[in-house]
Design a protein around this motif. Structure first.
Motif, PDB file in Angstrom:
ATOM      1  N   ALA A 161       0.745  -1.213  -0.077  1.00 21.85           N
ATOM      2  CA  ALA A 161      -0.055   0.237  -0.035  1.00 21.85           C
ATOM      3  C   ALA A 161       0.867   1.237  -0.060  1.00 21.85           C
ATOM      4  CB  ALA A 161      -0.976  -0.054   1.037  1.00 21.85           C
ATOM      5  N   LEU A 162       2.002   1.114   0.805  1.00 18.29           N
ATOM      6  CA  LEU A 162       2.833   2.342   0.797  1.00 18.29           C
ATOM      7  C   LEU A 162       3.528   2.544  -0.465  1.00 18.29           C
ATOM      8  CD1 LEU A 162       4.516   2.099   4.504  1.00 18.29           C
ATOM      9  CD2 LEU A 162       2.979   3.667   3.596  1.00 18.29           C
ATOM     10  N   ALA A 163       3.965   1.524  -1.310  1.00 22.03           N
ATOM     11  CA  ALA A 163       4.443   1.627  -2.575  1.00 22.03           C
ATOM     12  C   ALA A 163       3.569   2.172  -3.501  1.00 22.03           C
ATOM     13  CB  ALA A 163       5.016   0.176  -3.023  1.00 22.03           C
ATOM     14  N   LYS A 164       2.068   1.821  -3.358  1.00 17.74           N
ATOM     15  CA  LYS A 164       1.300   2.508  -4.405  1.00 17.74           C
ATOM     16  C   LYS A 164       1.028   4.156  -4.140  1.00 17.74           C
ATOM     17  CE  LYS A 164      -1.711  -1.388  -5.197  1.00 17.74           C
ATOM     18  NZ  LYS A 164      -2.785  -2.221  -4.930  1.00 17.74           N
ATOM     19  N   ILE A 165       1.290   4.384  -2.892  1.00 14.96           N
ATOM     20  CA  ILE A 165       1.065   5.815  -2.395  1.00 14.96           C
ATOM     21  C   ILE A 165       2.363   6.513  -2.967  1.00 14.96           C
ATOM     22  CG2 ILE A 165       1.186   7.633  -0.590  1.00 14.96           C
ATOM     23  CD1 ILE A 165      -0.355   5.483   1.200  1.00 14.96           C
ATOM     24  N   LEU A 166       3.524   5.860  -2.649  1.00  9.22           N
ATOM     25  CA  LEU A 166       4.698   6.639  -3.178  1.00  9.22           C
ATOM     26  C   LEU A 166       4.963   6.699  -4.710  1.00  9.22           C
ATOM     27  CD1 LEU A 166       7.291   5.100  -0.605  1.00  9.22           C
ATOM     28  CD2 LEU A 166       6.324   7.272  -0.598  1.00  9.22           C
ATOM     29  N   ASP A 167       4.373   5.749  -5.248  1.00  5.69           N
ATOM     30  CA  ASP A 167       4.384   5.619  -6.844  1.00  5.69           C
ATOM     31  C   ASP A 167       3.553   6.812  -7.363  1.00  5.69           C
ATOM     32  OD1 ASP A 167       6.080   3.585  -7.336  1.00  5.69           O
ATOM     33  OD2 ASP A 167       4.108   2.181  -7.529  1.00  5.69           O
ATOM     34  N   THR A 168       2.698   7.251  -6.880  1.00  5.64           N
ATOM     35  CA  THR A 168       1.773   8.561  -7.128  1.00  5.64           C
ATOM     36  C   THR A 168       2.209   9.951  -6.711  1.00  5.64           C
ATOM     37  OG1 THR A 168       0.368   8.750  -5.178  1.00  5.64           O
ATOM     38  CG2 THR A 168      -0.318   7.318  -6.661  1.00  5.64           C
ATOM     39  N   LEU A 169       3.331   9.967  -6.227  1.00  3.32           N
ATOM     40  CA  LEU A 169       4.032  11.194  -5.855  1.00  3.32           C
ATOM     41  C   LEU A 169       5.105  11.556  -6.851  1.00  3.32           C
ATOM     42  CD1 LEU A 169       4.174  10.630  -2.043  1.00  3.32           C
ATOM     43  CD2 LEU A 169       2.481  12.020  -3.157  1.00  3.32           C
ATOM     44  N   ASP A 170       5.271  12.948  -6.980  1.00  2.87           N
ATOM     45  CA  ASP A 170       6.624  13.218  -7.730  1.00  2.87           C
ATOM     46  C   ASP A 170       7.810  13.225  -7.180  1.00  2.87           C
ATOM     47  OD1 ASP A 170       7.077  16.416  -7.309  1.00  2.87           O
ATOM     48  OD2 ASP A 170       5.322  15.453  -6.442  1.00  2.87           O
TER      49      ASP A 170
END
Length: 107
Positions: free
Chosen positions: A28-37
């Motif tokens: 879940a954290l990886a998905k969040i981080l993938d959305t950040l610039d």
């Protein structure tokens, strides 16, 4: 120092509550981080590094204070005669709040 109720909360742009962030799975954290610039990630990295350095400095200062308290006790014991008495700080117990603060900061 820290308090036991404090937690690392994510920046607003992470769009997740502190509780959800703390208990999120790595996926879940990886998905969040993938959305950040990249700029947001670099800013968060810098913020966390500053926070860690502040905790390290706090621990250093607390440890120095505890050491000074022990030295003050030894000097006091010596000034009280020292003839066979305790003059090595034996029995010194640092303030439990300071010990707890160091441990919390390490975590």
């Amino acid at each position: 120092m820290t308090s036991s109720s404090s937690a690392i909360s994510p920046p607003a742009e992470f769009a997740i509550s502190g509780t959800a962030f703390a208990s999120a799975s790595p996926e879940a954290l990886a998905k969040i981080l993938d959305t950040l610039d990249l700029a947001s990630l670099e800013q968060e990295h810098a913020r966390l590094e500053r926070a860690i350095q502040q905790l390290v400095q706090s621990n250093k200062e607390i440890a120095e204070f505890i050491e000074q308290e022990q030295q003050d006790l030894i000097e006091f014991q010596k000034s009280q005669g020292g003839g066979g008495g305790d003059t090595n700080g034996e029995g010194f117990e640092p303030d439990p709040e300071f010990v707890l603060a160091i441990e919390e900061n390490k975590v």
